[in-house]
Design an enzyme around this catalytic site. Structure first.
Site, mmCIF file in Angstrom:
data_model
loop_
_atom_site.group_PDB
_atom_site.id
_atom_site.type_symbol
_atom_site.label_atom_id
_atom_site.label_comp_id
_atom_site.label_asym_id
_atom_site.label_seq_id
_atom_site.Cartn_x
_atom_site.Cartn_y
_atom_site.Cartn_z
ATOM 1 N N CYS A 146 -16.382 2.292 0.029
ATOM 2 C CA CYS A 146 -15.254 1.408 0.357
ATOM 3 C C CYS A 146 -14.830 1.522 1.815
ATOM 4 C CB CYS A 146 -14.090 1.701 -0.569
ATOM 5 S SG CYS A 146 -13.391 3.340 -0.346
ATOM 6 N N GLN A 177 -10.166 -3.587 -3.606
ATOM 7 C CA GLN A 177 -11.438 -3.026 -3.162
ATOM 8 C C GLN A 177 -12.513 -3.205 -4.231
ATOM 9 O OE1 GLN A 177 -12.330 -1.385 -0.118
ATOM 10 N NE2 GLN A 177 -14.295 -1.850 -1.057
ATOM 11 N N HIS A 210 -7.149 1.003 -6.620
ATOM 12 C CA HIS A 210 -7.405 0.154 -5.456
ATOM 13 C C HIS A 210 -8.110 -1.119 -5.950
ATOM 14 C CE1 HIS A 210 -7.762 -1.143 -1.472
ATOM 15 N NE2 HIS A 210 -8.559 -0.240 -0.949
ATOM 16 N N ARG A 257 -14.352 -8.216 1.275
ATOM 17 C CA ARG A 257 -12.901 -8.086 1.057
ATOM 18 C C ARG A 257 -12.217 -9.400 1.431
ATOM 19 N NH1 ARG A 257 -10.423 -2.983 1.158
ATOM 20 N NH2 ARG A 257 -8.578 -4.191 0.596
ATOM 21 N N ASP A 286 -16.970 7.843 -2.226
ATOM 22 C CA ASP A 286 -15.755 7.666 -1.426
ATOM 23 C C ASP A 286 -15.395 9.020 -0.830
ATOM 24 O OD1 ASP A 286 -13.409 6.643 -0.315
ATOM 25 O OD2 ASP A 286 -12.250 6.843 -2.165
ATOM 26 N N ARG A 317 0.886 -1.179 0.000
ATOM 27 C CA ARG A 317 0.000 0.000 0.000
ATOM 28 C C ARG A 317 0.911 1.212 0.000
ATOM 29 N NH1 ARG A 317 -5.352 1.521 3.361
ATOM 30 N NH2 ARG A 317 -6.123 0.159 1.722
HETATM 31 N N1 NVA Z 1 -9.661 7.018 -1.756
HETATM 32 C C1 NVA Z 1 -9.349 6.549 -0.444
HETATM 33 C C2 NVA Z 1 -9.647 5.087 -0.326
HETATM 34 C C3 NVA Z 1 -9.416 4.505 1.042
HETATM 35 C C4 NVA Z 1 -9.652 3.033 1.091
HETATM 36 C C5 NVA Z 1 -7.896 6.834 -0.116
HETATM 37 O O1 NVA Z 1 -7.041 6.635 -1.001
HETATM 38 O O2 NVA Z 1 -7.611 7.267 0.995
HETATM 39 N N1 CP Z 2 -11.300 0.207 2.063
HETATM 40 C C1 CP Z 2 -10.047 0.080 2.549
HETATM 41 O O1 CP Z 2 -9.103 -0.222 1.820
HETATM 42 O O2 CP Z 2 -9.956 0.293 3.884
HETATM 43 P P1 CP Z 2 -8.622 0.460 4.731
HETATM 44 O O3 CP Z 2 -8.010 1.788 4.322
HETATM 45 O O4 CP Z 2 -9.078 0.450 6.144
HETATM 46 O O5 CP Z 2 -7.690 -0.665 4.407
#
Ligand code: NVA
Ligand code: CP
Length: 300
Positions: free
Chosen positions: A259, A133, A130, A287, A220, A103
């Site tokens: 998400c 997700q 992502h 998930r 989101d 990540r």
């Molecule tokens: N768009 C959000 C998704 C979190 C799962 C982010 O990148 O923070």
């Molecule tokens: N939706 C998602 O990826 O959640 P987290 O940021 O908690 O992993």
């Protein structure tokens, strides 16, 4: 040949279909308390450069429930945080682990890692995509029998929006994305969508047009990880809030996805999140099941 999941375009429609068949089976088996040992002796190294609840926990538990193990690494406490290259890190992790989850920020980092790694690399979120997700989201849409119907995404043109566009290109369902001007999804991805025949991906700044008649309504956060929370942006996004009034424009049987994590009262109201059309908790649970199927596909 190892296979990576850097973005959804690493998968074919057929592979997604077979993943979902497996996920359905795994979900049923788990309910019956059946344990599988398909990944016994395998370890997933998970490198996080951003925070996480769902991704970390669902992958960790997925590995354990399949008989394998997972190692959680935070870049701040590893040598990557002091400048060791991602390529060198990948070469080393490949000799310990059977798969690497990352990540991170730039998609280039995921690409660099995947190129140098001898084991499969999974993108657990980058600024651009992502994929894990959206696989769970699509699976949830299928469980609710809303496949091939109109999907609306409203809000920021971020990693979630980009991955939904990739999904629409792969699986050929109609998608309308509504964002304020200047917050559209990634240009290159839109270019690919424009050049692909027989797909309907529409980008608009009108949230009502996006939601009208949709069977799946999805949003989101307005502030993704790494982005500054600015009042000006919050103000501009206000008309894109998923509230009961906007949801009324959707098909009467529309389902709502998010998400998570949500900024309740910003991009989505409590009423919608906790309402009867919400499938958000089912989506979060999925998930686990979908990633188990993915891990079996990539690591077995
Ligand atoms: N768009 C959000 C998704 C979190 C799962 C982010 O990148 O923070
Ligand atoms: N939706 C998602 O990826 O959640 P987290 O940021 O908690 O992993």
């Amino acid at each position: 040949m190892k296979k990576d999941l850097k973005s959804l375009s690493d998968l074919s429609a057929k592979e997604i279909e077979s993943l979902f068949r497996k996920a359905t089976l795994l979900k049923k088996e788990r309910k019956r308390g059946k344990v599988r040992g398909t990944l016994r002796g395998k370890t997933l190294a998970m490198l996080f450069e951003k925070t996480s609840t769902r991704t970390r926990v669902s992958f960790e538990i997925a590995m354990r429930e399949l008989g394998g193990d997972a190692v959680y690494l935070e870049s701040g406490t590893t040598q990557v945080g002091r400048g060791e290259t991602y390529a060198d890190t990948a070469k080393v992790l490949s000799r310990y682990a059977h798969g690497i989850l990352i990540r991170t920020y730039g998609q280039g980092i995921v690409e660099e890692l995947a190129k140098a790694s001898d084991v499969p690399v999974i993108n657990g979120l980058s600024d651009l995509y992502h994929p894990c997700q959206i696989l769970a989201d699509l699976f949830t849409v299928g469980e609710n029998k809303r496949e091939r119907r109109k999907v609306a995404y409203i809000g920021d043109g971020n990693n979630i929006a980009n991955s939904w566009i990739q999904a629409a290109l792969l699986l050929r369902f109609p998608l309308v994305v509504a964002t304020p001007h200047g917050f559209e999804p990634d240009r290159q991805i839109l270019e690919v969508a424009r050049n692909q025949k027989d797909v309907s991906v529409i980008i608009t700044d009108d949230p009502v047009e996006a939601v009208r008649g949709a069977a799946v309504v999805n949003t989101d956060t307005w502030f993704s990880m790494g982005q500054k929370e600015e009042e000006e942006k919050r103000r501009r996004f206000q008309p894109y809030q998923l509230n009961q009034k906007l949801l009324k424009e959707a098909a009467p049987d529309a389902i709502v996805l998010h998400c998570l994590p949500a900024h309740r009262g910003e991009e989505i109201t409590d009423e919608v999140m906790d309402g009867s059309q919400s499938r958000i908790w089912q989506q979060a649970e999925n998930r686990l099941h979908v990633q188990k199927a993915l891990l079996e596909m990539l690591l077995k």
